[in-house]
Scaffold this motif. Sequence first.
Motif, PDB file in Angstrom:
ATOM      1  N   THR A 156      68.220  57.669  55.777  1.00 47.80           N
ATOM      2  CA  THR A 156      68.444  58.390  54.677  1.00 47.80           C
ATOM      3  C   THR A 156      67.890  59.496  54.253  1.00 47.80           C
ATOM      4  O   THR A 156      66.741  59.754  55.320  1.00 47.80           O
ATOM      5  N   VAL A 157      67.989  60.744  54.048  1.00 46.40           N
ATOM      6  CA  VAL A 157      66.939  62.503  53.981  1.00 46.40           C
ATOM      7  C   VAL A 157      65.985  62.298  53.604  1.00 46.40           C
ATOM      8  O   VAL A 157      66.300  61.631  52.736  1.00 46.40           O
ATOM      9  N   GLY A 158      64.423  62.516  54.277  1.00 48.16           N
ATOM     10  CA  GLY A 158      63.123  61.972  53.501  1.00 48.16           C
ATOM     11  C   GLY A 158      62.796  60.921  54.269  1.00 48.16           C
ATOM     12  O   GLY A 158      61.669  60.483  53.853  1.00 48.16           O
ATOM     13  N   THR A 159      63.813  59.910  54.613  1.00 52.18           N
ATOM     14  CA  THR A 159      63.361  58.557  55.002  1.00 52.18           C
ATOM     15  C   THR A 159      61.754  59.271  56.073  1.00 52.18           C
ATOM     16  O   THR A 159      61.717  59.440  57.402  1.00 52.18           O
ATOM     17  N   GLY A 160      60.536  58.248  55.833  1.00 56.75           N
ATOM     18  CA  GLY A 160      59.723  58.423  57.078  1.00 56.75           C
ATOM     19  C   GLY A 160      58.827  59.681  55.901  1.00 56.75           C
ATOM     20  O   GLY A 160      57.544  59.563  57.392  1.00 56.75           O
ATOM     21  N   HIS A 161      58.819  60.768  55.096  1.00 60.95           N
ATOM     22  CA  HIS A 161      57.663  61.260  54.740  1.00 60.95           C
ATOM     23  C   HIS A 161      57.489  61.088  53.314  1.00 60.95           C
ATOM     24  O   HIS A 161      58.179  60.800  52.410  1.00 60.95           O
ATOM     25  N   ARG A 162      56.565  62.129  53.452  1.00 62.00           N
ATOM     26  CA  ARG A 162      55.609  61.777  52.189  1.00 62.00           C
ATOM     27  C   ARG A 162      55.231  62.930  51.451  1.00 62.00           C
ATOM     28  O   ARG A 162      54.696  63.581  52.112  1.00 62.00           O
ATOM     29  N   LEU A 163      55.363  62.969  50.082  1.00 66.04           N
ATOM     30  CA  LEU A 163      55.644  64.961  49.322  1.00 66.04           C
ATOM     31  C   LEU A 163      54.566  63.962  48.283  1.00 66.04           C
ATOM     32  O   LEU A 163      54.764  62.965  47.659  1.00 66.04           O
ATOM     33  N   MET A 164      53.400  64.991  48.489  1.00 63.47           N
ATOM     34  CA  MET A 164      52.851  65.065  47.064  1.00 63.47           C
ATOM     35  C   MET A 164      52.235  66.669  46.541  1.00 63.47           C
ATOM     36  O   MET A 164      52.472  67.390  46.958  1.00 63.47           O
ATOM     37  N   LEU A 165      53.002  66.304  45.325  1.00 63.55           N
ATOM     38  CA  LEU A 165      52.961  67.527  44.158  1.00 63.55           C
ATOM     39  C   LEU A 165      51.675  67.431  43.784  1.00 63.55           C
ATOM     40  O   LEU A 165      52.034  66.683  42.674  1.00 63.55           O
ATOM     41  N   VAL A 166      51.130  68.184  43.563  1.00 67.60           N
ATOM     42  CA  VAL A 166      49.590  68.544  42.463  1.00 67.60           C
ATOM     43  C   VAL A 166      50.190  69.201  41.549  1.00 67.60           C
ATOM     44  O   VAL A 166      50.223  70.319  42.006  1.00 67.60           O
ATOM     45  N   ARG A 167      50.150  68.565  40.343  1.00 71.83           N
ATOM     46  CA  ARG A 167      50.142  69.660  39.202  1.00 71.83           C
ATOM     47  C   ARG A 167      49.433  69.943  38.256  1.00 71.83           C
ATOM     48  O   ARG A 167      48.170  69.979  38.975  1.00 71.83           O
ATOM     49  N   GLU A 168      49.114  71.208  37.191  1.00 71.51           N
ATOM     50  CA  GLU A 168      48.166  71.123  36.772  1.00 71.51           C
ATOM     51  C   GLU A 168      47.629  69.544  35.612  1.00 71.51           C
ATOM     52  O   GLU A 168      47.959  68.192  35.763  1.00 71.51           O
ATOM     53  N   GLN A 169      46.081  70.289  35.357  1.00 66.91           N
ATOM     54  CA  GLN A 169      45.741  69.043  34.710  1.00 66.91           C
ATOM     55  C   GLN A 169      46.426  68.407  33.916  1.00 66.91           C
ATOM     56  O   GLN A 169      47.151  69.001  32.499  1.00 66.91           O
ATOM     57  N   ASP A 170      46.499  67.178  33.652  1.00 66.53           N
ATOM     58  CA  ASP A 170      47.259  66.709  32.248  1.00 66.53           C
ATOM     59  C   ASP A 170      46.779  66.466  30.460  1.00 66.53           C
ATOM     60  O   ASP A 170      47.510  66.716  30.228  1.00 66.53           O
ATOM     61  N   ALA A 171      45.756  66.836  30.698  1.00 65.85           N
ATOM     62  CA  ALA A 171      44.632  67.085  29.418  1.00 65.85           C
ATOM     63  C   ALA A 171      44.634  68.350  29.341  1.00 65.85           C
ATOM     64  O   ALA A 171      43.585  69.360  30.587  1.00 65.85           O
TER      65      ALA A 171
ATOM     66  N   ALA B 298      63.613  74.537  48.997  1.00 65.83           N
ATOM     67  CA  ALA B 298      64.806  74.578  50.437  1.00 65.83           C
ATOM     68  C   ALA B 298      63.646  74.864  51.105  1.00 65.83           C
ATOM     69  O   ALA B 298      64.118  74.160  51.976  1.00 65.83           O
ATOM     70  N   THR B 299      63.126  74.517  50.464  1.00 62.28           N
ATOM     71  CA  THR B 299      61.333  74.997  52.052  1.00 62.28           C
ATOM     72  C   THR B 299      60.665  73.164  52.203  1.00 62.28           C
ATOM     73  O   THR B 299      61.342  73.420  53.725  1.00 62.28           O
ATOM     74  N   ILE B 300      61.412  72.346  51.339  1.00 57.65           N
ATOM     75  CA  ILE B 300      61.041  70.928  51.777  1.00 57.65           C
ATOM     76  C   ILE B 300      62.037  70.499  52.602  1.00 57.65           C
ATOM     77  O   ILE B 300      62.187  69.844  53.964  1.00 57.65           O
ATOM     78  N   MET B 301      63.352  70.510  51.563  1.00 56.62           N
ATOM     79  CA  MET B 301      64.187  70.276  53.016  1.00 56.62           C
ATOM     80  C   MET B 301      64.365  70.934  54.223  1.00 56.62           C
ATOM     81  O   MET B 301      65.207  69.980  54.666  1.00 56.62           O
ATOM     82  N   ALA B 302      64.506  71.807  54.472  1.00 56.84           N
ATOM     83  CA  ALA B 302      64.368  72.709  55.580  1.00 56.84           C
ATOM     84  C   ALA B 302      63.744  71.986  56.854  1.00 56.84           C
ATOM     85  O   ALA B 302      63.918  71.564  57.775  1.00 56.84           O
ATOM     86  N   LYS B 303      62.364  71.456  56.494  1.00 59.47           N
ATOM     87  CA  LYS B 303      61.218  71.103  57.056  1.00 59.47           C
ATOM     88  C   LYS B 303      62.285  69.081  57.191  1.00 59.47           C
ATOM     89  O   LYS B 303      61.449  68.940  58.472  1.00 59.47           O
ATOM     90  N   LEU B 304      62.041  69.107  56.011  1.00 56.84           N
ATOM     91  CA  LEU B 304      62.470  67.608  56.352  1.00 56.84           C
ATOM     92  C   LEU B 304      63.923  67.121  57.164  1.00 56.84           C
ATOM     93  O   LEU B 304      64.126  66.716  58.584  1.00 56.84           O
ATOM     94  N   HIS B 305      64.962  67.809  57.331  1.00 61.86           N
ATOM     95  CA  HIS B 305      66.140  68.724  58.099  1.00 61.86           C
ATOM     96  C   HIS B 305      65.515  68.794  59.979  1.00 61.86           C
ATOM     97  O   HIS B 305      66.079  68.520  60.950  1.00 61.86           O
TER      98      HIS B 305
END
Length: 141
Positions: A2-17, A129-136
């Motif tokens: 499966t695409v992405g298996t073995g990889h970890r992505l962290m999306l750091v978003r804006e503060q919640d409050a 697209a950047t993430i998918m390119a790196k995964l592939h």
Amino acid sequence: MTVGTGHRLMLVREQDAQHSGSGCCGRLGEAHTDLGGAADYAHSRAVMASIGVVYRRLERAAPGLEIDVVDPRNTIWLYPAVWRASRRAGRGVGASLRSLTRAGAAAAVVLDGEVLYSGVLPEPEVVVATIMAKLHASHAA
């Protein structure tokens, strides 16, 4: 595999409050208040919405990818997680330390301990697209 298996992505978003004048009953700067010209944090909500788009698209496109959405204030979890992901991916101490310096920014994208974006994100399509390119590319290697 499966695409992405073995990889970890962290999306750091804006503060919640939004700590200044924000709550369940309104936000500082709403048009109908005496403080209508104050900051309304629309930019923060836009970043959070953009991170949400990236998350949903990658969840469909790379079902094996482990995705964490992180509040930038959660440094107790974030920095060790970036360090471990970076080292597990074979990155050296220097590269791992450089990732730590950029990973805590609101609006950061970290794939396998490598900070792809920090502070300012391009459109969600570009991020995906950047993430998918790196995964592939890693799958082909």
